[in-house]
Design a protein around this motif. Structure first.
Motif, PDB file in Angstrom:
ATOM      1  N   ASP A 116       0.827  -1.207   0.000  1.00  0.00           N
ATOM      2  CA  ASP A 116       0.000   0.000   0.000  1.00  0.00           C
ATOM      3  C   ASP A 116       0.863   1.260   0.000  1.00  0.00           C
ATOM      4  O   ASP A 116       0.608   2.196  -0.764  1.00  0.00           O
ATOM      5  N   LYS A 117       1.884   1.287   0.849  1.00  0.00           N
ATOM      6  CA  LYS A 117       2.773   2.445   0.899  1.00  0.00           C
ATOM      7  C   LYS A 117       3.575   2.575  -0.388  1.00  0.00           C
ATOM      8  O   LYS A 117       3.789   3.673  -0.894  1.00  0.00           O
ATOM      9  N   LEU A 118       4.025   1.437  -0.922  1.00  0.00           N
ATOM     10  CA  LEU A 118       4.810   1.482  -2.155  1.00  0.00           C
ATOM     11  C   LEU A 118       3.961   1.954  -3.328  1.00  0.00           C
ATOM     12  O   LEU A 118       4.421   2.750  -4.159  1.00  0.00           O
ATOM     13  N   ARG A 119       2.720   1.501  -3.377  1.00  0.00           N
ATOM     14  CA  ARG A 119       1.815   1.941  -4.442  1.00  0.00           C
ATOM     15  C   ARG A 119       1.529   3.430  -4.311  1.00  0.00           C
ATOM     16  O   ARG A 119       1.495   4.169  -5.301  1.00  0.00           O
ATOM     17  N   GLU A 120       1.346   3.866  -3.078  1.00  0.00           N
ATOM     18  CA  GLU A 120       1.092   5.290  -2.820  1.00  0.00           C
ATOM     19  C   GLU A 120       2.264   6.155  -3.261  1.00  0.00           C
ATOM     20  O   GLU A 120       2.080   7.273  -3.742  1.00  0.00           O
ATOM     21  N   ASN A 121       3.480   5.625  -3.135  1.00  0.00           N
ATOM     22  CA  ASN A 121       4.680   6.359  -3.527  1.00  0.00           C
ATOM     23  C   ASN A 121       5.139   6.034  -4.942  1.00  0.00           C
ATOM     24  O   ASN A 121       6.262   6.353  -5.331  1.00  0.00           O
ATOM     25  N   LYS A 122       4.245   5.348  -5.689  1.00  0.00           N
ATOM     26  CA  LYS A 122       4.490   5.058  -7.103  1.00  0.00           C
ATOM     27  C   LYS A 122       5.751   4.218  -7.336  1.00  0.00           C
ATOM     28  O   LYS A 122       6.522   4.463  -8.272  1.00  0.00           O
ATOM     29  N   VAL A 123       5.964   3.236  -6.459  1.00  0.00           N
ATOM     30  CA  VAL A 123       7.064   2.289  -6.640  1.00  0.00           C
ATOM     31  C   VAL A 123       6.519   1.049  -7.324  1.00  0.00           C
ATOM     32  O   VAL A 123       5.627   0.379  -6.793  1.00  0.00           O
ATOM     33  N   SER A 124       7.016   0.740  -8.497  1.00  0.00           N
ATOM     34  CA  SER A 124       6.533  -0.382  -9.288  1.00  0.00           C
ATOM     35  C   SER A 124       7.588  -1.480  -9.371  1.00  0.00           C
ATOM     36  O   SER A 124       8.714  -1.227  -9.821  1.00  0.00           O
ATOM     37  N   GLN A 125       7.229  -2.683  -8.943  1.00  0.00           N
ATOM     38  CA  GLN A 125       8.156  -3.804  -9.036  1.00  0.00           C
ATOM     39  C   GLN A 125       8.517  -4.080 -10.488  1.00  0.00           C
ATOM     40  O   GLN A 125       9.665  -4.381 -10.812  1.00  0.00           O
ATOM     41  N   ASP A 126       7.550  -3.971 -11.371  1.00  0.00           N
ATOM     42  CA  ASP A 126       7.795  -4.247 -12.786  1.00  0.00           C
ATOM     43  C   ASP A 126       8.791  -3.246 -13.372  1.00  0.00           C
ATOM     44  O   ASP A 126       9.679  -3.621 -14.149  1.00  0.00           O
TER      45      ASP A 126
END
Length: 210
Positions: A116-126
């Motif tokens: 959730d935090k990573l998505r909020e900070n626009k961190v994409s695993q891909d």
């Protein structure tokens, strides 16, 4: 997911004037440049064994050493090592099927445990998988796990400031509660490849070596 704030210093010792997307590369031990030494060599062991060198951080990190899964994951693997070294409470670590009943951060679950935090900070695993990561992305990943992160660009710093950071992290306390991750250009060290992210394990003030 509530985690006690811990400290991880991220110091970027880079020879880039502008930091762009960087991948990672591997260099065989047989190709280590003349001015660099491996920790397994006689000279490397001498540096690590210098009485003034605090080996605690190195020994702690080595317990959680992982080889990066692909050429773009040097920052991911480095983050996993630091997280496992800093987050000691089992309930604050993710459950991983391959490690049950033990809990570890891995290069896969680091993107899902705080998604959730990573998505909020626009961190994409891909995106990391295909393009590597910038310093900003590295900082976002570590902060998603409530680590206190300080990032420094070499263009805004100096060699003396870098040495002071090394002394602060490795020599000021017997117990490791903070670490240094570096992002550097391999070509500046006569190594093959481009940008690379790695944790530092120890600082030998006598030989001025990490």
């Amino acid at each position: 997911m509530m985690m006690k704030r811990r400290f991880a210093l991220v110091f970027v010792f880079s020879f880039y004037s502008l930091l762009s997307m960087v991948g990672c590369s591997h260099i065989p031990v047989s190709q280590v440049p003349r001015d660099n030494v491996t920790v397994a060599s006689v000279q490397g062991q001498m540096y690590l064994g210098t009485p003034q060198t605090n080996k605690t951080a190195f020994l702690t990190l080595s317990r959680y050493f992982v080889t990066q899964q692909n050429l773009a994951y040097c920052g991911v693997a480095s983050s996993v090592m630091v997280l496992n070294a800093l987050v000691s409470k089992p309930e604050q670590r993710p459950v991983e099927k391959s490690h049950k009943p033990y809990r570890y951060f891995t290069q896969d679950n680091i993107f899902t445990f705080a998604q959730d935090k990573l998505r909020e900070n626009k961190v994409s695993q891909d995106r990391v998988l295909h393009h590597g990561m910038t310093l900003g992305t590295l900082v976002k990943i570590l902060r998603a796990y409530d680590l206190h992160v300080r990032s420094d660009y070499a263009s805004d710093s100096s060699v003396d400031k870098f040495r002071n950071t090394l002394k602060e992290v490795f020599l000021s306390s017997p117990a490791p509660h903070q670490y240094v991750l570096v992002n550097y250009g391999r070509k500046k060290l006569d190594q093959k490849g481009g940008g690379h992210i790695s944790p530092l394990g120890a600082y030998d003030p006598i030989h001025d070596s990490v």
